[in-house]
Design a protein around this motif. Structure first.
Motif, PDB file in Angstrom:
ATOM      1  N   PRO A 125       0.844  -1.204   0.000  1.00 23.84           N
ATOM      2  CA  PRO A 125       0.000   0.000   0.000  1.00 23.84           C
ATOM      3  C   PRO A 125       0.880   1.255   0.000  1.00 23.84           C
ATOM      4  N   GLU A 126       0.418   2.289  -0.665  1.00 25.07           N
ATOM      5  CA  GLU A 126       1.219   3.506  -0.835  1.00 25.07           C
ATOM      6  C   GLU A 126       1.698   4.096   0.496  1.00 25.07           C
ATOM      7  N   GLU A 127       0.872   3.975   1.541  1.00 27.00           N
ATOM      8  CA  GLU A 127       1.256   4.525   2.845  1.00 27.00           C
ATOM      9  C   GLU A 127       2.509   3.849   3.412  1.00 27.00           C
ATOM     10  N   LEU A 128       2.799   2.648   2.942  1.00 27.73           N
ATOM     11  CA  LEU A 128       3.956   1.908   3.454  1.00 27.73           C
ATOM     12  C   LEU A 128       5.235   2.176   2.658  1.00 27.73           C
ATOM     13  N   HIS A 129       5.138   2.824   1.522  1.00 32.56           N
ATOM     14  CA  HIS A 129       6.321   3.064   0.683  1.00 32.56           C
ATOM     15  C   HIS A 129       7.461   3.747   1.433  1.00 32.56           C
ATOM     16  N   PRO A 130       7.188   4.770   2.252  1.00 32.52           N
ATOM     17  CA  PRO A 130       8.308   5.412   2.963  1.00 32.52           C
ATOM     18  C   PRO A 130       9.000   4.478   3.960  1.00 32.52           C
TER      19      PRO A 130
END
Length: 103
Positions: free
Chosen positions: A11-16
């Protein structure tokens, strides 16, 4: 980069939270993925808590608290992603508590 390519599956929120890639040890050793991660952490002077998302428990010591095990046939489903996000939030909250205790 390869990290960006791999994090695209999350999920995009986990990319960082995806900070790098481990080396691939070819030696025959017990718990190779765990040792690859330890090597990466040492080489990059990373002392923070970490979490590995993997589908092979045999590559980590039994009951490894840093392993988020997923079903290799399903990968990261929406339900798994929710649990993973909660796990990361809990880890960050725990790390913040440790930091506050030190100061």
């Amino acid at each position: 980069s390869t990290v960006d390519f791999l994090s695209a599956y999350l999920p995009e929120e986990l990319h960082p939270q995806c900070v790098g890639m481990t080396p691939w040890f070819k030696e025959n050793m017990k718990y190779p993925r765990y040792h690859e991660i330890q090597h990466y952490l040492n080489e990059n002077n990373i002392t923070e808590d970490w979490l590995a998302v993997d589908d092979l428990a045999s590559l980590f010591p039994p009951d490894c608290p840093n392993l988020f095990l997923v079903n290799g046939r399903e990968g990261i489903t929406k339900e798994t992603a929710k649990v993973l996000q909660k796990t990361i939030k809990d880890m960050l909250a725990q790390a913040n508590k440790k930091t506050k205790l030190k100061s």
